[in-house]
Design a protein around this motif. Structure first.
Motif, PDB file in Angstrom:
ATOM      1  N   GLY A 111       0.790  -1.224   0.000  1.00  0.00           N
ATOM      2  CA  GLY A 111       0.000   0.000   0.000  1.00  0.00           C
ATOM      3  C   GLY A 111       0.819   1.269   0.000  1.00  0.00           C
ATOM      4  N   SER A 112       2.123   1.139   0.177  1.00  0.00           N
ATOM      5  CA  SER A 112       2.991   2.321   0.135  1.00  0.00           C
ATOM      6  C   SER A 112       3.218   2.741  -1.314  1.00  0.00           C
ATOM      7  N   CYS A 113       3.806   3.913  -1.472  1.00  0.00           N
ATOM      8  CA  CYS A 113       4.048   4.449  -2.813  1.00  0.00           C
ATOM      9  C   CYS A 113       5.494   4.913  -2.900  1.00  0.00           C
ATOM     10  N   THR A 114       6.161   4.558  -3.973  1.00  0.00           N
ATOM     11  CA  THR A 114       7.536   4.992  -4.181  1.00  0.00           C
ATOM     12  C   THR A 114       7.582   5.999  -5.321  1.00  0.00           C
ATOM     13  N   VAL A 115       8.079   7.188  -5.023  1.00  0.00           N
ATOM     14  CA  VAL A 115       8.176   8.260  -6.005  1.00  0.00           C
ATOM     15  C   VAL A 115       9.620   8.382  -6.472  1.00  0.00           C
ATOM     16  N   ALA A 153       5.189  22.134   3.753  1.00  0.00           N
ATOM     17  CA  ALA A 153       4.414  21.083   4.410  1.00  0.00           C
ATOM     18  C   ALA A 153       5.014  19.705   4.178  1.00  0.00           C
ATOM     19  N   VAL A 154       6.253  19.647   3.678  1.00  0.00           N
ATOM     20  CA  VAL A 154       6.878  18.363   3.381  1.00  0.00           C
ATOM     21  C   VAL A 154       6.952  17.476   4.621  1.00  0.00           C
ATOM     22  N   ARG A 155       7.215  18.085   5.777  1.00  0.00           N
ATOM     23  CA  ARG A 155       7.350  17.275   6.991  1.00  0.00           C
ATOM     24  C   ARG A 155       6.047  16.566   7.364  1.00  0.00           C
ATOM     25  N   SER A 156       4.916  17.048   6.886  1.00  0.00           N
ATOM     26  CA  SER A 156       3.631  16.419   7.209  1.00  0.00           C
ATOM     27  C   SER A 156       3.382  15.155   6.389  1.00  0.00           C
ATOM     28  N   PRO A 158       3.726  11.332   4.967  1.00  0.00           N
ATOM     29  CA  PRO A 158       4.030  10.061   5.642  1.00  0.00           C
ATOM     30  C   PRO A 158       5.269   9.381   5.069  1.00  0.00           C
ATOM     31  N   ILE A 159       6.410  10.019   5.215  1.00  0.00           N
ATOM     32  CA  ILE A 159       7.672   9.466   4.739  1.00  0.00           C
ATOM     33  C   ILE A 159       8.312   8.679   5.879  1.00  0.00           C
ATOM     34  N   PRO A 160       8.616   7.396   5.695  1.00  0.00           N
ATOM     35  CA  PRO A 160       9.227   6.612   6.767  1.00  0.00           C
ATOM     36  C   PRO A 160      10.523   7.247   7.260  1.00  0.00           C
ATOM     37  N   GLY A 161      10.653   7.347   8.583  1.00  0.00           N
ATOM     38  CA  GLY A 161      11.883   7.860   9.175  1.00  0.00           C
ATOM     39  C   GLY A 161      11.915   9.348   9.406  1.00  0.00           C
ATOM     40  N   VAL A 162      10.909  10.088   8.928  1.00  0.00           N
ATOM     41  CA  VAL A 162      10.921  11.538   9.088  1.00  0.00           C
ATOM     42  C   VAL A 162      10.864  11.928  10.563  1.00  0.00           C
ATOM     43  N   TYR A 385      -0.790   6.711   0.108  1.00  0.00           N
ATOM     44  CA  TYR A 385      -0.837   7.708  -0.961  1.00  0.00           C
ATOM     45  C   TYR A 385      -2.150   8.484  -0.975  1.00  0.00           C
ATOM     46  N   GLU A 386      -2.013   9.780  -1.149  1.00  0.00           N
ATOM     47  CA  GLU A 386      -3.124  10.675  -1.434  1.00  0.00           C
ATOM     48  C   GLU A 386      -2.661  11.584  -2.576  1.00  0.00           C
ATOM     49  N   PRO A 387      -3.550  11.938  -3.501  1.00  0.00           N
ATOM     50  CA  PRO A 387      -3.138  12.767  -4.642  1.00  0.00           C
ATOM     51  C   PRO A 387      -2.439  14.063  -4.232  1.00  0.00           C
ATOM     52  N   SER A 388      -2.865  14.669  -3.127  1.00  0.00           N
ATOM     53  CA  SER A 388      -2.260  15.935  -2.699  1.00  0.00           C
ATOM     54  C   SER A 388      -0.810  15.771  -2.258  1.00  0.00           C
ATOM     55  N   TYR A 389      -0.429  14.540  -1.892  1.00  0.00           N
ATOM     56  CA  TYR A 389       0.938  14.309  -1.429  1.00  0.00           C
ATOM     57  C   TYR A 389       1.958  14.634  -2.512  1.00  0.00           C
ATOM     58  N   MET A 390       1.633  14.318  -3.764  1.00  0.00           N
ATOM     59  CA  MET A 390       2.567  14.586  -4.855  1.00  0.00           C
ATOM     60  C   MET A 390       2.780  16.077  -5.034  1.00  0.00           C
ATOM     61  N   ASP A 391       1.714  16.861  -4.878  1.00  0.00           N
ATOM     62  CA  ASP A 391       1.854  18.313  -4.993  1.00  0.00           C
ATOM     63  C   ASP A 391       2.794  18.844  -3.919  1.00  0.00           C
ATOM     64  N   THR A 392       2.606  18.386  -2.677  1.00  0.00           N
ATOM     65  CA  THR A 392       3.452  18.841  -1.571  1.00  0.00           C
ATOM     66  C   THR A 392       4.895  18.413  -1.782  1.00  0.00           C
ATOM     67  N   LEU A 393       5.090  17.181  -2.211  1.00  0.00           N
ATOM     68  CA  LEU A 393       6.437  16.640  -2.363  1.00  0.00           C
ATOM     69  C   LEU A 393       7.207  17.308  -3.496  1.00  0.00           C
ATOM     70  N   CYS A 394       6.513  17.635  -4.569  1.00  0.00           N
ATOM     71  CA  CYS A 394       7.200  18.123  -5.771  1.00  0.00           C
ATOM     72  C   CYS A 394       7.195  19.633  -5.929  1.00  0.00           C
ATOM     73  N   ASP A 395       6.422  20.347  -5.144  1.00  0.00           N
ATOM     74  CA  ASP A 395       6.422  21.798  -5.257  1.00  0.00           C
ATOM     75  C   ASP A 395       7.552  22.405  -4.439  1.00  0.00           C
TER      76      ASP A 395
END
Length: 476
Positions: A111-115, A153-156, A158-162, A385-395
């Motif tokens: 269920g995890s997602c790798t970007v 908002a990157v720290r919010s 769900p990245i393992p180890g953050v 994964y949530e669609p908004s996560y990609m926006d936060t991660l890549c912006d």
């Protein structure tokens, strides 16, 4: 010209809340930031075309305030952000244009997602230095450092180890010493409440030995050494907050300096004592008399601002005395919009005590969910994964490590990312009044109210032209 039209539209959004972001919609336009003349829609043309003599070679963006803080991690004023947007390269590139990175994702069986984020070859910063994965890792680790106070908002995510990295210790030690901190801080209030309970038990019924025994046991088990540590760390965190407030006021309220104090922003920039004065006035821990003398809110101390100036320690003492030494009360009233002072002291205590534990393993210095795969490729895992996560991660921007960080402190395998863990002062102070990035423009000059920018010869699309961008508080 299509590229520059889109870039100018992007700059109009500079005052919108940014999280080190660059991918904004062209339709977002703020009323406080507008070009002096609305540019006509230009016909699409190939990237790399040059301006003709009939076309304007100058564009202007009018802002409400600009201070010269063009640091991509800390800029807050709309004019500063407009310059940052023009000089930094967003990870996804400008909307509607090809991205400088190939970004893909895959959903795993659990269920995890790798970007995967792969930088295109040949990318360079404006000074000609190549862009690689280390620059992107530096950017992410700044945003995830416990000392980062920006808008990202990157720290919010769900990245393992953050969380382990943020706290600097593994989860077992964090929970162990977090519980001890809570018991001491909340349970005994530095032993005063336990001592009071013992006296009351002794006075209530001399024959009630069970109540007295329980109260005495609580006193005996109270860890006075760790209570002393908490007192010291709370004061240390409070002092850090005083220093942080000075920077906070200079970044966020620079436009009101002259109105509130009679001093210009340039005068404050040249005098640290005046910066502290301004922070004290802005936060109401000090006030200015008609003669221009600064008076402390609680202590009544004075500084004439000619031969005597307040220090950060003076600022802290005004805070401390105003709230009777209660960090908790201070933070409930004054801490809106900033990191929790008591939580900061708690993390400091946990890291300090964990290092004395027999299970101390050297601390966590790497985020397990962020992996450097190659010179141009990193992978980031999201636990779900949530669609908004990609926006936060890549912006985010591709920020140069060699300019805003310290290359001697970068060693990915040793868990060092271009700055001391928990100390971003060097990153925040880099390039004062200057900037370096891989965006379409480079800063040519800044005179205190107007920034002039020219085209970046090393811009990754190869665009060449003669256009000038002006960001100014003056519409003329």
């Amino acid at each position: 010209m299509k590229h520059l039209t889109r870039l100018c539209a992007l700059l109009l959004c500079a005052a919108v809340t940014l999280s080190l972001a660059g991918c904004l919609s062209r339709d977002q336009v703020m009323s406080v930031v507008a070009p002096t003349e609305a540019p006509e829609e230009e016909p699409a043309g190939p990237v790399g075309e040059r301006l003709t003599e009939e076309e304007s070679d100058e564009r202007r963006v009018v802002c409400t305030a600009i201070s010269g803080n063009f640091n991509p991690f800390t800029a807050t004023l709309d004019g500063d952000k407009a310059v940052v947007n023009a000089t930094q390269l967003p990870l996804r590139g400008l909307e509607g244009e090809e991205s400088p990175c190939i970004i893909s994702s895959v959903t795993n069986d659990d269920g995890s997602c790798t970007v995967s984020i792969e930088l295109r070859g040949g990318l360079r910063f404006a000074d000609g230095e190549s862009i690689n994965a280390d620059d992107l890792l530096f950017t992410y680790y700044v945003l995830l450092d416990p000392d980062y106070q920006g808008e990202s908002a990157v720290r919010s995510l769900p990245i393992p180890g953050v969380e382990d990295y943020y706290h600097g210790v593994n989860v077992d030690l964090y929970e162990k010493y977090g519980k001890i901190f809570d018991e001491i801080y909340n349970g005994g209030k530095y032993d005063e409440e336990l001592q009071k309970a013992l006296r009351e038990a002794q006075e209530a019924d001399p024959k009630d030995y069970n109540a007295e025994y329980a109260a005495q046991k609580a006193v005996d088990e109270y860890d006075n050494d760790k209570a002393a540590d908490i007192r010291n760390l709370l004061q240390q965190a409070w002092r850090q907050d005083a220093a942080g407030l000075v920077k906070f006021c200079m970044r966020n309220y620079a436009a009101t300096v002259e109105y509130h104090t009679g001093y210009t922003l340039e005068q404050l920039k040249e005098n640290p004592g005046l910066q502290i004065m301004y922070a004290m006035v802005e936060t109401s821990f000090g006030s200015l008399t008609e003669e221009g003398v600064l008076v402390g809110k609680k202590t009544g101390r004075t500084w004439d601002l000619k031969g005597s100036f307040p220090t950060e320690e003076d600022f802290y003492k005004e805070m401390y005395e105003s709230y009777g030494g209660s960090a908790e009360t201070y933070w409930q009233i004054e801490g809106i919009g900033r990191g929790d002072l008591v939580a900061t002291a708690r993390d400091m205590a946990i890291r300090q005590w964990s290092q004395q534990d027999e299970e101390w393993d050297g601390g966590v210095r790497r985020i397990s969910g962020i992996e450097r795969v190659g010179d141009r490729l990193i992978r980031i895992t999201l636990e779900h994964y949530e669609p908004s996560y990609m926006d936060t991660l890549c912006d985010v921007y591709l920020v140069p490590l060699h300019y805003y960080g310290d290359e001697s402190l970068y060693d990915y395998f040793a868990g060092s990312y271009g700055f001391p863990f928990g100390d971003l002062s060097g990153v925040e102070e880099a390039g004062a009044g200057e900037t370096m990035g891989a965006g379409a423009y480079v800063l040519s000059s800044f005179d205190g109210s107007t920034a002039r920018l020219g085209l970046n010869d090393n811009f990754w699309t190869g665009y060449a032209g003669e256009e000038t961008l002006i960001v100014s508080t003056d519409a003329n």
